[in-house]
Design an enzyme around this catalytic site. Sequence first.
Site, PDB file in Angstrom:
ATOM      1  N   ASP A   1       0.621   5.499  -4.225  1.00  0.00           N
ATOM      2  CA  ASP A   1      -0.093   5.159  -2.993  1.00  0.00           C
ATOM      3  C   ASP A   1      -1.554   5.598  -3.130  1.00  0.00           C
ATOM      4  O   ASP A   1      -1.831   6.715  -3.559  1.00  0.00           O
ATOM      5  CB  ASP A   1       0.546   5.854  -1.794  1.00  0.00           C
ATOM      6  CG  ASP A   1       0.397   5.031  -0.521  1.00  0.00           C
ATOM      7  OD1 ASP A   1      -0.737   4.602  -0.237  1.00  0.00           O
ATOM      8  OD2 ASP A   1       1.398   4.836   0.177  1.00  0.00           O
TER       9      ASP A   1
ATOM     10  N   ASP B   1       6.252   9.483   0.600  1.00  0.00           N
ATOM     11  CA  ASP B   1       7.267   8.509   0.192  1.00  0.00           C
ATOM     12  C   ASP B   1       8.478   9.189  -0.439  1.00  0.00           C
ATOM     13  O   ASP B   1       9.615   8.737  -0.268  1.00  0.00           O
ATOM     14  CB  ASP B   1       6.670   7.506  -0.797  1.00  0.00           C
ATOM     15  CG  ASP B   1       5.744   6.504  -0.147  1.00  0.00           C
ATOM     16  OD1 ASP B   1       5.848   6.314   1.074  1.00  0.00           O
ATOM     17  OD2 ASP B   1       4.911   5.913  -0.862  1.00  0.00           O
TER      18      ASP B   1
ATOM     19  N   ASP C   1      10.521   2.918   0.742  1.00  0.00           N
ATOM     20  CA  ASP C   1       9.331   3.726   0.504  1.00  0.00           C
ATOM     21  C   ASP C   1       9.084   4.034  -0.967  1.00  0.00           C
ATOM     22  O   ASP C   1       7.943   4.280  -1.366  1.00  0.00           O
ATOM     23  CB  ASP C   1       9.432   5.037   1.293  1.00  0.00           C
ATOM     24  CG  ASP C   1       9.428   4.794   2.787  1.00  0.00           C
ATOM     25  OD1 ASP C   1       8.407   4.303   3.291  1.00  0.00           O
ATOM     26  OD2 ASP C   1      10.446   5.070   3.439  1.00  0.00           O
TER      27      ASP C   1
ATOM     28  N   CYS D   1      -4.619   3.711   5.256  1.00  0.00           N
ATOM     29  CA  CYS D   1      -3.562   2.714   5.113  1.00  0.00           C
ATOM     30  C   CYS D   1      -3.852   1.425   5.876  1.00  0.00           C
ATOM     31  O   CYS D   1      -3.128   0.437   5.726  1.00  0.00           O
ATOM     32  CB  CYS D   1      -2.226   3.302   5.574  1.00  0.00           C
ATOM     33  SG  CYS D   1      -1.587   4.553   4.441  1.00  0.00           S
TER      34      CYS D   1
ATOM     35  N   ASP E   1       8.920   6.349   6.295  1.00  0.00           N
ATOM     36  CA  ASP E   1       7.735   6.982   6.855  1.00  0.00           C
ATOM     37  C   ASP E   1       6.850   5.920   7.508  1.00  0.00           C
ATOM     38  O   ASP E   1       6.929   4.743   7.196  1.00  0.00           O
ATOM     39  CB  ASP E   1       6.974   7.836   5.837  1.00  0.00           C
ATOM     40  CG  ASP E   1       6.363   7.049   4.691  1.00  0.00           C
ATOM     41  OD1 ASP E   1       6.689   5.867   4.526  1.00  0.00           O
ATOM     42  OD2 ASP E   1       5.551   7.621   3.957  1.00  0.00           O
TER      43      ASP E   1
ATOM     44  N   LYS F   1      -4.339  -1.765   3.709  1.00  0.00           N
ATOM     45  CA  LYS F   1      -3.229  -2.389   3.002  1.00  0.00           C
ATOM     46  C   LYS F   1      -3.241  -3.899   3.211  1.00  0.00           C
ATOM     47  O   LYS F   1      -3.687  -4.401   4.244  1.00  0.00           O
ATOM     48  CB  LYS F   1      -1.891  -1.819   3.499  1.00  0.00           C
ATOM     49  CG  LYS F   1      -1.680  -0.365   3.155  1.00  0.00           C
ATOM     50  CD  LYS F   1      -0.403   0.180   3.762  1.00  0.00           C
ATOM     51  CE  LYS F   1       0.826  -0.339   3.056  1.00  0.00           C
ATOM     52  NZ  LYS F   1       2.038   0.416   3.435  1.00  0.00           N
TER      53      LYS F   1
ATOM     54  N   HIS G   1      -5.456   8.581 -13.829  1.00  0.00           N
ATOM     55  CA  HIS G   1      -6.238   7.463 -14.360  1.00  0.00           C
ATOM     56  C   HIS G   1      -7.403   7.189 -13.429  1.00  0.00           C
ATOM     57  O   HIS G   1      -7.262   7.266 -12.194  1.00  0.00           O
ATOM     58  CB  HIS G   1      -5.364   6.212 -14.482  1.00  0.00           C
ATOM     59  CG  HIS G   1      -6.048   5.068 -15.153  1.00  0.00           C
ATOM     60  ND1 HIS G   1      -6.400   5.087 -16.478  1.00  0.00           N
ATOM     61  CD2 HIS G   1      -6.457   3.868 -14.676  1.00  0.00           C
ATOM     62  CE1 HIS G   1      -6.989   3.948 -16.797  1.00  0.00           C
ATOM     63  NE2 HIS G   1      -7.044   3.195 -15.713  1.00  0.00           N
TER      64      HIS G   1
END
Length: 329
Positions: free
Chosen positions: A67, A90, A50, A13, A223, A16, A139
């Site tokens: 995510d 989330d 979230d 993360c 979170d 991000k 995907h």
Amino acid sequence: MLRLTHYAQGGGCACKIPAGELENVLAGFGLTPPKNPLGELLVGTETGDDAAVVRIEGDTAIVSTADFFTPVVDDAYDWGRIAAANALSDVYAMGGRPLVALNVLCWPRENLPYEIAREVLKGGADVARQAGCHLAGGHSVNGAEPMYGMAVTGLADPARLMRNNAGRPGLPLSLTKPIGSGVLNNRHKATGEMFPQAIDIMTRLNADAGRAALEAGVRCATDVTGFGLLGHLYKLARSSDVTAVLDAAAVPLMEGAREAVRDGYVPGGSRRNLEWVAPHTGIGSTDEETLLLLADAQTSGGLLIAGEIPGAPVIGELIPRNRHTIMIR
């Protein structure tokens, strides 16, 4: 051993887009409601919560989130487990239960063998199975950096949602996992050192914490992920129009996290988090090392709850709004 973390600029993360930059991009970006929608949008983009929540009938709402991120550890199976736990979080943070997930995979097919991708997907599948969540395809695309995550759909009771704008003065703040994964993962990427305790924490589902919060009547939670404890606390307090008082000494840390900061393994994302919240924070006499830990970009962190549940330390409280959105003591 192949170093997966060396195939990506960021990790977990911490990769991000910085929160301040993202908010600038989305400023004034209003969404026009659809014609004849099949459900009522209860949680959208307004507070940066979230997940999105849509009521489809009286006591049933759909929780929807996505995510994904670049490798946070070198072990492909562990990366898949961490990414899946992070995506499922989330749904738990909104008071929901995951129903079905879809894989999201970006793979540099000319540089990394598909056998490694298979291990990543296996890790994600095992965690989804543990969560009681169907996994049904997804995907994939070819790309310069490996990325993996999930789009998750869950179910929730619209009357028992946990939202980041429902905080009220007088509520305690609790945290269900220790922080420090950002600096430990950054140290791992730089040196190859292993931190099993961090992997155990990042792969731990927030299912039990979410269930305990609902049973305790909690209505405000989020979170803790890429924007760090301070960043997510700032969003919660700002959205709830309160001030959050944080007891820095009460915040649990992962073993080795403070040493990683002292040795200089601070991700750029953690520093950007601190820059973002600093103008809105009264830091008192808090030292820079502690501030960087409080702002550390987490991957698959715990729930930050406005309330109390068994086993989660109380790390502060919400008070009436004053000139600071966060006050650290």
